[in-house]
Structure formats: structure tokens, C-alpha cells
Design an enzyme around this catalytic site. Structure first.
Site, PDB file in Angstrom:
ATOM      1  N   ASN A 209      -1.094 -42.117  23.153  1.00 31.93           N
ATOM      2  CA  ASN A 209      -0.461 -42.940  24.192  1.00 31.93           C
ATOM      3  C   ASN A 209       0.185 -44.160  23.534  1.00 31.93           C
ATOM      4  OD1 ASN A 209      -2.459 -45.221  24.126  1.00 31.93           O
ATOM      5  ND2 ASN A 209      -3.823 -43.513  24.591  1.00 31.93           N
ATOM      6  N   ASP A 277      -8.187 -39.103  27.392  1.00 29.55           N
ATOM      7  CA  ASP A 277      -9.213 -38.470  28.229  1.00 29.55           C
ATOM      8  C   ASP A 277      -9.470 -37.019  27.817  1.00 29.55           C
ATOM      9  OD1 ASP A 277      -9.956 -40.568  29.962  1.00 29.55           O
ATOM     10  OD2 ASP A 277      -8.049 -40.373  31.001  1.00 29.55           O
ATOM     11  N   LYS A 287       0.033 -25.436  10.956  1.00 27.81           N
ATOM     12  CA  LYS A 287       1.072 -25.894  11.880  1.00 27.81           C
ATOM     13  C   LYS A 287       1.490 -24.750  12.817  1.00 27.81           C
ATOM     14  CE  LYS A 287       5.679 -27.783  12.054  1.00 27.81           C
ATOM     15  NZ  LYS A 287       6.977 -27.684  11.435  1.00 27.81           N
ATOM     16  N   PRO A 304     -15.469 -37.416  25.351  1.00 26.18           N
ATOM     17  CA  PRO A 304     -16.591 -38.247  25.822  1.00 26.18           C
ATOM     18  C   PRO A 304     -16.043 -39.568  26.355  1.00 26.18           C
ATOM     19  CG  PRO A 304     -16.497 -38.231  23.411  1.00 26.18           C
ATOM     20  CD  PRO A 304     -15.491 -37.218  23.903  1.00 26.18           C
ATOM     21  N   PHE A 324     -11.842 -51.954  30.651  1.00 24.26           N
ATOM     22  CA  PHE A 324     -10.498 -52.202  31.164  1.00 24.26           C
ATOM     23  C   PHE A 324     -10.172 -51.073  32.135  1.00 24.26           C
ATOM     24  CE2 PHE A 324      -7.829 -55.534  29.244  1.00 24.26           C
ATOM     25  CZ  PHE A 324      -8.735 -56.089  28.365  1.00 24.26           C
ATOM     26  N   LYS A 342     -18.325 -45.945  35.950  1.00 25.03           N
ATOM     27  CA  LYS A 342     -18.629 -46.017  34.515  1.00 25.03           C
ATOM     28  C   LYS A 342     -19.841 -46.900  34.221  1.00 25.03           C
ATOM     29  CE  LYS A 342     -14.044 -44.722  33.012  1.00 25.03           C
ATOM     30  NZ  LYS A 342     -13.367 -44.345  31.779  1.00 25.03           N
TER      31      LYS A 342
HETATM   32  O1  PMT Z   1      -2.918 -51.980  23.296  1.00 23.43           O
HETATM   33  P1  PMT Z   1      -1.883 -52.766  24.105  1.00 23.43           P
HETATM   34  O2  PMT Z   1      -0.476 -52.271  23.869  1.00 23.43           O
HETATM   35  O3  PMT Z   1      -2.035 -54.258  23.914  1.00 23.43           O
HETATM   36  O4  PMT Z   1      -2.149 -52.489  25.653  1.00 23.43           O
HETATM   37  C1  PMT Z   1      -3.334 -52.942  26.243  1.00 23.43           C
HETATM   38  C2  PMT Z   1      -3.950 -51.867  27.157  1.00 23.43           C
HETATM   39  C3  PMT Z   1      -3.024 -51.548  28.308  1.00 23.43           C
HETATM   40  C4  PMT Z   1      -4.239 -50.571  26.351  1.00 23.43           C
HETATM   41  C5  PMT Z   1      -5.317 -52.453  27.654  1.00 23.43           C
HETATM   42  O5  PMT Z   1      -5.078 -53.666  28.324  1.00 23.43           O
HETATM   43  C6  PMT Z   1      -6.046 -51.488  28.559  1.00 23.43           C
HETATM   44  O6  PMT Z   1      -5.811 -51.389  29.751  1.00 23.43           O
HETATM   45  N1  PMT Z   1      -6.999 -50.715  27.952  1.00 23.43           N
HETATM   46  C7  PMT Z   1      -7.677 -49.589  28.633  1.00 23.43           C
HETATM   47  C8  PMT Z   1      -6.823 -48.373  28.617  1.00 23.43           C
HETATM   48  C9  PMT Z   1      -7.481 -47.181  29.295  1.00 23.43           C
HETATM   49  O7  PMT Z   1      -7.750 -46.225  28.656  1.00 23.43           O
HETATM   50  O8  PMT Z   1      -7.757 -47.375  30.571  1.00 23.43           O
HETATM   51  P2  PMT Z   1      -8.502 -46.279  31.542  1.00 23.43           P
HETATM   52  O9  PMT Z   1      -8.356 -46.827  32.900  1.00 23.43           O
HETATM   53  O10 PMT Z   1      -7.957 -44.925  31.257  1.00 23.43           O
HETATM   54  O11 PMT Z   1     -10.001 -46.317  31.063  1.00 23.43           O
HETATM   55  C10 PMT Z   1     -10.970 -47.180  31.670  1.00 23.43           C
HETATM   56  C11 PMT Z   1     -11.932 -47.683  30.627  1.00 23.43           C
HETATM   57  O12 PMT Z   1     -12.656 -46.599  30.081  1.00 23.43           O
HETATM   58  C12 PMT Z   1     -11.314 -48.412  29.450  1.00 23.43           C
HETATM   59  O13 PMT Z   1     -12.149 -49.498  29.110  1.00 23.43           O
HETATM   60  C13 PMT Z   1     -11.295 -47.366  28.350  1.00 23.43           C
HETATM   61  O14 PMT Z   1     -11.425 -47.969  27.057  1.00 23.43           O
HETATM   62  C14 PMT Z   1     -12.530 -46.560  28.691  1.00 23.43           C
HETATM   63  N2  PMT Z   1     -12.472 -45.155  28.302  1.00 23.43           N
HETATM   64  C15 PMT Z   1     -11.561 -44.309  28.834  1.00 23.43           C
HETATM   65  C16 PMT Z   1     -11.595 -42.963  28.516  1.00 23.43           C
HETATM   66  C17 PMT Z   1     -12.584 -42.495  27.604  1.00 23.43           C
HETATM   67  N3  PMT Z   1     -12.629 -41.235  27.268  1.00 23.43           N
HETATM   68  N4  PMT Z   1     -13.465 -43.360  27.085  1.00 23.43           N
HETATM   69  C18 PMT Z   1     -13.439 -44.664  27.420  1.00 23.43           C
HETATM   70  O15 PMT Z   1     -14.259 -45.447  26.930  1.00 23.43           O
END
Ligand code: PMT
Length: 402
Positions: A209, A277, A287, A304, A324, A342
Site C-alpha cells: 500500500n 490484511d 517468477k 495475523p 490507528f 481489536k
Molecule cells: O505512513 P504514512 O504515509 O505517514 O501514512 C500514515 C497512515 C495513514 C498509514 C497511518 O496514519 C495509519 O492510519 N495507519 C494505520 C493503517 C491501517 O492499516 O489501518 P487499518 O484501519 O487497516 O488497521 C487498523 C489498525 O490495525 C492499525 O493500527 C493497523 O496497524 C492494525 N493492523 C491492521 C491489519 C493487520 N493485519 N494488523 C494490524 O495490526
């Protein structure tokens, strides 16, 4: 108050240097010790005698002075301060800092410093707006250099616009903010995840991403500046590793989970990484080739969830787990739901819709969701978000037991 705090004040050559005399007076009134460094150009605007008299210290300026180097070498100068302040910071000195040039004492001190640096830019409005200056400022911001001002208004050159150095009292307030945090997380351990993950498809392709790591790295920098022992687990980014932070570089979500678990126990975990995810169920060993039978099917399996796993640890769950939520619709409602699903304590919701510039940009607008409700933060730089979050974390954790 700044009782006993040691400020290394670098004065560069701009008309705003006259305001630095008032800045010194204000800092001294608040109990700070101010050690001055003047560039050669600064001597054209204020006299070393005035600066030395107000600081009650000698003025440093000559990189090649045998006396100065034997009494107080430039390395010691850069290390003995609690904070390095550059006021005024001219376009030239900002460019010198961005390029890492050490041709004079100011440049050498800045390059050798392991302390936080606060700049108060001052220049003509066109110089300020020039892409070169803005690119240099972005470089410095990415390295964690803090900034106060400039303000807009009448400029010494007769033009009107942005470029006036912040007023001495504004600079004092910024200094107090910088030093206020120092030590508040001493004795604490912090884990921060940052950047994207990369999930391989074959030896040359991957799923990922647009995360740049700017937000996560800024948070790690702020927590370290507050005194926390900080471990930054990051996917691939171009962001420099912040000073005083231990970096663990990873690629995939599984590697990020393993590195995060290995960092435990910590007092606070902040999960800012944009974790993929899903990953492909089977990574092709060679390849993938176009074989004339159409596009290959790439079945995905779920990765995970690192945030949920850390939030649900039994014996070594961090006292505070911050996630986040990257949303493109119903930002706050989705974040509230995500926090409960979570199991984290706080979640910082941000809108990542195309056009917001949140992914990869320098600014962010946060809604902090916790058990008590929602706090809407104004749009600010990612470094300001990090500073505000570090302050809130320090307040929530309180001082570490000795
Ligand atoms: O890196 P930048 O360009 O500065 O941008 C910042 C940002 C947009 C990446 C950051 O501010 C942000 O939003 N980070 C979280 C991105 C994310 O994956 O969001 P989510 O809503 O999909 O996930 C929710 C939370 O679960 C997040 O804390 C994520 O780290 C966590 N997660 C998600 C999926 C996964 N498999 N494991 C996780 O721990």
C-alpha cells in the site's frame, strides 16, 4: 520556567538577528543558560559583544580557533545543550542543514548534535516560498527538526508575506514545549509499528500500500525525545531512522508480528503501520510467466492482526495499546467499532480517502477515540500529531516507578 535548561543558540545572518537579543533576555529571565554560536554573516547584524553580554558567556563562531577547540570543542558544544535553537534560521543555513554541510562552526555543531533542534526561519517571502527552501524544510522535518514560524506580515525588505521570524515570546513557548516533554517517559519502553508491509506474490512482485512511514516514524521520534526506550518495527520506507530509536526492519505482516512480540514487554504500543490484511496463499518460487492461459488466480489468506494480538496478550499486554484506523467513509463510527473489535485502548482515526494526502503526505487530521468518547484534533503536521500523542501518552502513563 526553564530553570537550569541549557540552550545552544545559533544566530545566523539575517536582519531578524536583532530579535535574538530579546530572545536571549527572555530565556535568561526564565532561568535558562544560553550559549551562543554566531555565523560570520550574523556579525553583520548584531555585535558579538551584545550577544556575549546578554548570555554572560563567550560567543563561539570559529571552527578553526585553537583556543575555542581546546576549551570547548565543537562536539562538546553540540552535546552539552538540552536543545539547539537556530534563530534566525536563514534560507542559507536551512539549506546547509538539509545538505549536512559542516564548513563552519554552526554547520559542524548541527551535524554533530544528538539533541533536538528547533529552527525559527526568517527570510524574504519569495525565498520562503521557493521550492528549494520548501524541499529543504521537508527534509529537516522528516529528520525530526522542529520549527516555529515564520509569521506573515511586513518584511524588512519592504515586501509583505510569510517570512517574519516568530516573536521571541513565541520562540520561548516553543522551547518550553520541546523541553517540557523531555524525560516525561524516562524509564518507559515503547513499541511503534510504521510503514507498509509487503506480501510477496513471487520473487519479484508483491502486495502493498501507499504508507510512507512518515506518521509512524514521527511518533517513534517523539516518544524517544520524551525519554522512552523506543523500538520501531517498520516495513520498507525511505524515512530516516529517528535519533535514539532502535529500528527493526521487516517486510511482511508475519515478520512485523514476530518483531512486535519480540519487543515485549513495553509500556506503550502504537500501531501506525499499514499492515496488509491479506497475503497470497502460496508464494510462487519462480517468477510467474504469461502462459497464454490468462491471468493466474491468486487466492488470498488473511494475515495475523498485530494490533489485536498485542491487545489480547495475557501476561505482558502493554499498559496502553494505541491503534490507528485508516478509513475512507464513516471515519469515527468505523474507528469506534474497530477499537472494540481489536481490543486496544485508544484508536487514532484518520481519513485516507484520495485527495486527503494522509497516505504519504506531511499532514494528518486525527480523531482520538477512547472509552470516554471522541477528541477531534485540528489538521496538523504529522510531527505535531506525534508530539501531541506523546504528551497524551506521558500523561496517561505518569512517571515510571524508580
Ligand atoms: O505512513 P504514512 O504515509 O505517514 O501514512 C500514515 C497512515 C495513514 C498509514 C497511518 O496514519 C495509519 O492510519 N495507519 C494505520 C493503517 C491501517 O492499516 O489501518 P487499518 O484501519 O487497516 O488497521 C487498523 C489498525 O490495525 C492499525 O493500527 C493497523 O496497524 C492494525 N493492523 C491492521 C491489519 C493487520 N493485519 N494488523 C494490524 O495490526
Amino acid at each position: 520556567m526553564l530553570d537550569g535548561r541549557r540552550i545552544l543558540l545559533i544566530i545566523s545572518g539575517g536582519i531578524a538577528a536583532y530579535k535574538s537579543l530579546d530572545l536571549i533576555r527572555r530565556l535568561r529571565e526564565r532561568g535558562a543558560a544560553v550559549r551562543p554560536v554566531m555565523t560570520a554573516a550574523a556579525h553583520q547584524f548584531v555585535t558579538p559583544l551584545s550577544v556575549a553580554s546578554l548570555c554572560e558567556d563567550k560567543v563561539y563562531g570559529d571552527l578553526f580557533s585553537l583556543t575555542d577547540e581546546s576549551e570547548m570543542g565543537h562536539i562538546r558544544l553540540s552535546r552539552e545543550a538540552d536543545l539547539v535553537v537556530v534563530a534566525p534560521a536563514t534560507a542559507d543555513l536551512i539549506a546547509q542543514m538539509a545538505a549536512g554541510l559542516a564548513g563552519d562552526l554552526a554547520g559542524a555543531v548541527l551535524l554533530a548534535s544528538d539533541k533536538r533542534v528547533l529552527i525559527a526561519p526568517a527570510m524574504n517571502a519569495m525565498m520562503w516560498a521557493h521550492p528549494a527552501t520548501q524541499a529543504n524544510l521537508a527534509t529537516l522535518a522528516a529528520r525530526g527538526v522542529l520549527r516555529v514560524g515564520p509569521n506573515a506580515g511586513d518584511l524588512a525588505c519592504g515586501e509583505v508575506g510569510a517570512g517574519r521570524m516568530a516573536e521571541p515570546l513565541e520562540i520561548v513557548e516553543a522551547i518550553e514545549r520541546c523541553l517540557g516533554g523531555a524525560g516525561r517517559l524516562a524509564g518507559r519502553r515503547a513499541l511503534v509499528t510504521s510503514g507498509p508491509t509487503r506480501e510477496p506474490i513471487d520473487p519479484v512482485r508483491y502486495l502493498s500500500n501507499h504508507s510512507s512511514g512518515k506518521q509512524g516514524h514521527a511518533i517513534a521520534a517523539a516518544l524517544a525525545a520524551f525519554g522512552a526506550e523506543t523500538i520501531l518495527v517498520s516495513g520498507p520506507t525511505h524515512e530516516p531512522t529517528p535519533a535514539g530509536v532502535k529500528l527493526v526492519a521487516v517486510e511482511t505482516a508475519s515478520e512485523m508480528l514476530a518483531a512486535s512480540e519480540a519487543a515485549l514487554p513495553v509500556d506503550v504500543a502504537v500501531m501506525a503501520a499499514a499492515v496488509s490484511d491479506w497475503r497470497v496463499a502460496t508464494v510462487a518460487p519462480q517468477k510467474l510467466k504469461k502462459d497464454g492461459k490468462g491471468a493466474p488466480a491468486l487466492p488470498l489468506v488473511e494475515n495475523p492482526d498485530i494490533l489485536a494480538t498485542i491487545s489480547r496478550r495475557r501476561n505482558d499486554r502493554p499498559a496502553l495499546v494505541v491503534g490507528f484506523a485508516a478509513e475512507t467513509a464513516n471515519v469515527v463510527a468505523n474507528a469506534q467499532d474497530k477499537r472494540l473489535r481489536k481490543g486496544c485502548d485508544w484508536i487514532l482515526a484518520n481519513d485516507v480517502s484520495p485527495g486527503t494526502g494522509t497516505f504519504g503526505g506531511d499532514r494528518n487530521t486525527i480523531h482520538l477515540v477512547d472509552g470516554a468518547g471522541v477528541e477531534d484534533w485540528p489538521a496538523m503536521t504529522k510531527h505535531e500529531v506525534a508530539q501531541r500523542l506523546a504528551e497524551r501518552i506521558a500523561t496517561a502513563l505518569g512517571p515510571a516507578a524508580r
